[in-house]
Design a protein around this motif. Sequence first.
Motif, mmCIF file in Angstrom:
data_model
loop_
_atom_site.group_PDB
_atom_site.id
_atom_site.type_symbol
_atom_site.label_atom_id
_atom_site.label_comp_id
_atom_site.label_asym_id
_atom_site.label_seq_id
_atom_site.Cartn_x
_atom_site.Cartn_y
_atom_site.Cartn_z
ATOM 1 N N ASP A 74 33.980 44.219 29.752
ATOM 2 C CA ASP A 74 34.319 45.790 29.524
ATOM 3 C C ASP A 74 35.811 45.703 30.167
ATOM 4 N N TRP A 75 35.491 45.305 31.147
ATOM 5 C CA TRP A 75 36.901 45.341 31.971
ATOM 6 C C TRP A 75 37.793 44.349 31.827
ATOM 7 N N HIS A 76 38.821 44.673 31.056
ATOM 8 C CA HIS A 76 39.736 43.133 30.122
ATOM 9 C C HIS A 76 40.321 42.990 31.141
ATOM 10 N N SER A 77 40.762 43.230 32.716
ATOM 11 C CA SER A 77 41.679 42.704 33.852
ATOM 12 C C SER A 77 41.067 42.221 34.853
ATOM 13 N N ARG A 78 41.329 41.488 35.911
ATOM 14 C CA ARG A 78 41.299 41.512 37.271
ATOM 15 C C ARG A 78 42.116 41.077 38.397
ATOM 16 N N ARG A 79 42.504 40.695 39.385
ATOM 17 C CA ARG A 79 43.364 39.803 40.130
ATOM 18 C C ARG A 79 42.409 39.531 41.381
ATOM 19 N N GLN A 80 42.881 38.854 41.878
ATOM 20 C CA GLN A 80 41.769 38.133 43.016
ATOM 21 C C GLN A 80 42.581 38.637 43.950
ATOM 22 N N ILE A 81 42.659 38.939 45.600
ATOM 23 C CA ILE A 81 42.887 39.566 46.446
ATOM 24 C C ILE A 81 42.434 38.793 47.529
ATOM 25 N N THR A 82 42.909 37.965 48.322
ATOM 26 C CA THR A 82 42.919 37.034 49.221
ATOM 27 C C THR A 82 43.293 37.600 50.740
ATOM 28 N N SER A 140 39.861 32.273 55.886
ATOM 29 C CA SER A 140 40.410 33.078 54.875
ATOM 30 C C SER A 140 39.221 33.860 54.093
ATOM 31 N N ASP A 141 39.047 34.753 53.860
ATOM 32 C CA ASP A 141 38.478 35.176 52.439
ATOM 33 C C ASP A 141 38.914 36.173 51.604
ATOM 34 N N ASP A 142 38.224 35.814 50.062
ATOM 35 C CA ASP A 142 38.735 36.887 49.267
ATOM 36 C C ASP A 142 37.848 37.643 47.965
ATOM 37 N N PHE A 143 38.150 38.853 47.772
ATOM 38 C CA PHE A 143 37.432 39.156 46.483
ATOM 39 C C PHE A 143 38.002 39.700 45.666
ATOM 40 N N TRP A 144 37.763 39.975 44.415
ATOM 41 C CA TRP A 144 37.867 40.357 43.603
ATOM 42 C C TRP A 144 38.348 41.959 42.657
ATOM 43 N N LEU A 145 39.732 42.201 42.398
ATOM 44 C CA LEU A 145 39.663 44.075 41.597
ATOM 45 C C LEU A 145 39.743 43.565 40.330
ATOM 46 N N TYR A 146 38.572 44.532 39.662
ATOM 47 C CA TYR A 146 38.836 44.866 38.324
ATOM 48 C C TYR A 146 39.107 46.114 37.747
ATOM 49 N N ASP A 153 53.366 47.480 58.637
ATOM 50 C CA ASP A 153 53.714 46.082 58.951
ATOM 51 C C ASP A 153 53.658 44.455 58.740
ATOM 52 N N PHE A 154 52.075 44.705 59.143
ATOM 53 C CA PHE A 154 51.678 43.397 58.437
ATOM 54 C C PHE A 154 50.837 42.989 57.240
ATOM 55 N N ILE A 155 50.906 41.891 57.503
ATOM 56 C CA ILE A 155 49.912 41.602 55.546
ATOM 57 C C ILE A 155 48.528 40.929 56.099
ATOM 58 N N VAL A 156 47.598 41.566 56.024
ATOM 59 C CA VAL A 156 46.595 40.520 55.743
ATOM 60 C C VAL A 156 45.869 40.652 54.567
ATOM 61 N N LEU A 157 46.296 41.852 53.335
ATOM 62 C CA LEU A 157 45.983 40.736 51.979
ATOM 63 C C LEU A 157 47.168 40.570 50.821
ATOM 64 N N ASN A 158 46.899 39.573 50.173
ATOM 65 C CA ASN A 158 47.034 38.823 49.147
ATOM 66 C C ASN A 158 47.057 38.389 47.961
ATOM 67 N N HIS A 159 47.948 39.785 46.853
ATOM 68 C CA HIS A 159 47.845 39.324 45.678
ATOM 69 C C HIS A 159 47.597 38.640 44.708
ATOM 70 N N GLY A 160 46.630 37.947 43.813
ATOM 71 C CA GLY A 160 46.943 37.039 42.950
ATOM 72 C C GLY A 160 47.532 37.895 42.270
ATOM 73 N N GLN A 161 47.297 36.201 40.997
ATOM 74 C CA GLN A 161 48.232 36.361 39.597
ATOM 75 C C GLN A 161 46.640 37.156 39.032
ATOM 76 N N ASP A 162 47.219 38.620 37.697
ATOM 77 C CA ASP A 162 46.649 39.388 37.244
ATOM 78 C C ASP A 162 46.284 38.355 36.167
ATOM 79 N N GLU A 163 44.565 38.590 35.818
ATOM 80 C CA GLU A 163 44.779 37.691 34.626
ATOM 81 C C GLU A 163 43.058 38.607 33.560
ATOM 82 N N SER A 164 43.386 38.435 32.356
ATOM 83 C CA SER A 164 42.940 39.292 31.254
ATOM 84 C C SER A 164 41.331 37.869 30.295
#
Length: 607
Positions: free
Chosen positions: A33-41, A121-127, A344-355
């Motif tokens: 039901d969710w058509h898009s997501r991206r990985q957050i590292t 490092s670890d990751d999770f998904w944003l839908y 001022d600090f980057i602890v989260l990096n965004h991956g490419q969007d997937e569909s």
Amino acid sequence: MTLTNDFMRKLVISTLLIGLCFPLAATAWWNDDWHSRRQITLDAAVTGADIQETLTNVPVLLRLHAGNFGYFAELGDNGRDLRFLKNDQIALAHDIEKLDPFSEIGLVWVKLPEVRGGMSSDDFWLYYGNAHAADASDSHRVYDVAQSLVYHFKEGETLPQDATAYATHASASTVQVVAAGWIGAAAQFSGNSGIRVESVPQLAFKPDEGWTFSTWLKIDQAQDDATVLLAGDDSSGIRLSVRGTELSVNSLAGAAVPAVSLGLEQWRHVTVVVRPGDGEQAEQNLELYIDGALAGAVPVNLTAANYGLDIGQQLTGLLDEVQVAGTARSADWLKWAFRNQSPDFIVLNHGQDESNVSESVSYFPVIIQNVTSDGWVVMGMIGIMFVITLMVMVTKTLVINKVGKDNRAFLAAYANIAPQQLDALDQEETAEEQALGDSDLLTALAGHHDHFQSSPLYHLYHLGIRELKKLTGGAQANVSAEAWDYLRVKLDSAIVTESQKLNRNMVLLTLSISGGPFLGLLGTVLGVMITFAAIAATGDVNINSIAPGIAAALLTTVAGLAVAIPALFTYNYLLTQIKEMTATMRVFTDEFLAVLALGSTNRRNGG
């Protein structure tokens, strides 16, 4: 031997098949039901190599903006379709503090089961992308049981509201909530305002568990003796205060941590920790942390108590993200909180969007979705220029082609008439032709062409015959030298008029050629400025946050060039044709006058 070989072959094939299954499982879609997501590292290493502790049940701030997330228009109301998952299986609690699709800014708190220290490092998904999803934002599930109070200071709040499940709302407040905070809105203190929180069990201090207070603090002027936090009564408790530009914390019994300079006009992360003593030390430690680093500590002896809180008395400045925990947070926890909450600090990096929608890969929608409002204004101006340019290119091309065709037809007919009958091709204009005479396009498209109405050469011929008849009364035998000069001047003037008609609206093409790229460049510069401004405001600096904004900014330059390049080619083609026609008119005029003069001389001599 054969059996052994067969066994080994089957074993190898089975191993390969099993290996192929792992990537498929790793990329399995959580819900169709969710058509898009991206990985957050998430990478704890960027917060400092000295973070070795594995933190559990940690609220992590996710900053979304136009630079790293170009899909605000696709989200449901207030981001109700946002979901966060660990390993695409474990749903993570989240709380949307702010989501503004117009300014394209989002602040979301996500509860992670753990944040591993060291170099891990670890990751999770944003839908996202489900218009029918129910709102799953729930601040009560984001914080652990030790978290007693969290004030985000959302816009429109008259009393600060606690985001935890304890609902430790303020009992009184005279502060103003302003939009320009560190994390969304903030509480502005005017020097005679403050916040009161009554004593409740979850705020109680327990010597064996400790206590933590943290906030973001900004002062723009020196303070007389301002209280950031007072937790206690006349004889026991702690006080965090600012005098001048120096911050200090002390127990009300007298022990004090040495003051630390804050500086003006800058946000500082301030934390006070009452840390329990170990088995050999019965006393606690009163610790002050500035920007996640220990600034000082002093031994104290605080007894169990249940204090109310007074926040911001006599303070002139801003507070944001006020938090109280009924436990002593570790040094690594505080460092992580500072680094994660600071742009001022980057602890989260965004991956490419997937569909999960089956369609051909196209990056153009991503570019379109990241165009800013300023870019759309420029695109609109370029669009208007394109329409005008297209109309000019089409109409002028039709007119020039029709003019060339009528010129060739006239010259062919003119070559076949005798010098004694030069007026054989001349005809008077009809009323319809006179009505269409001011429009080359209407003459070319709607006019008659039975006697070369679109030909400038015919217009010169018609003018010459008509003027000559006026001068001679219909007979060409007696023409003075002055009359010939007059006739030449009239024909030269007609050449200029015909040239001006042929060049009419050509200036619009030159404007498109020179102005289109500059308008596109203006849009690109504005887009790049906005992209970097968004990055500066949110602190998310990585290629995935910069690339969409830059790509969208370059779209205006592409649009400007798309207008200018066809206009350039068409302009040079038409200009060449017009120059040839103008030269032909001058040659024809000279030859026509010579023929007229020769005919006049022959008649005068009786030839």
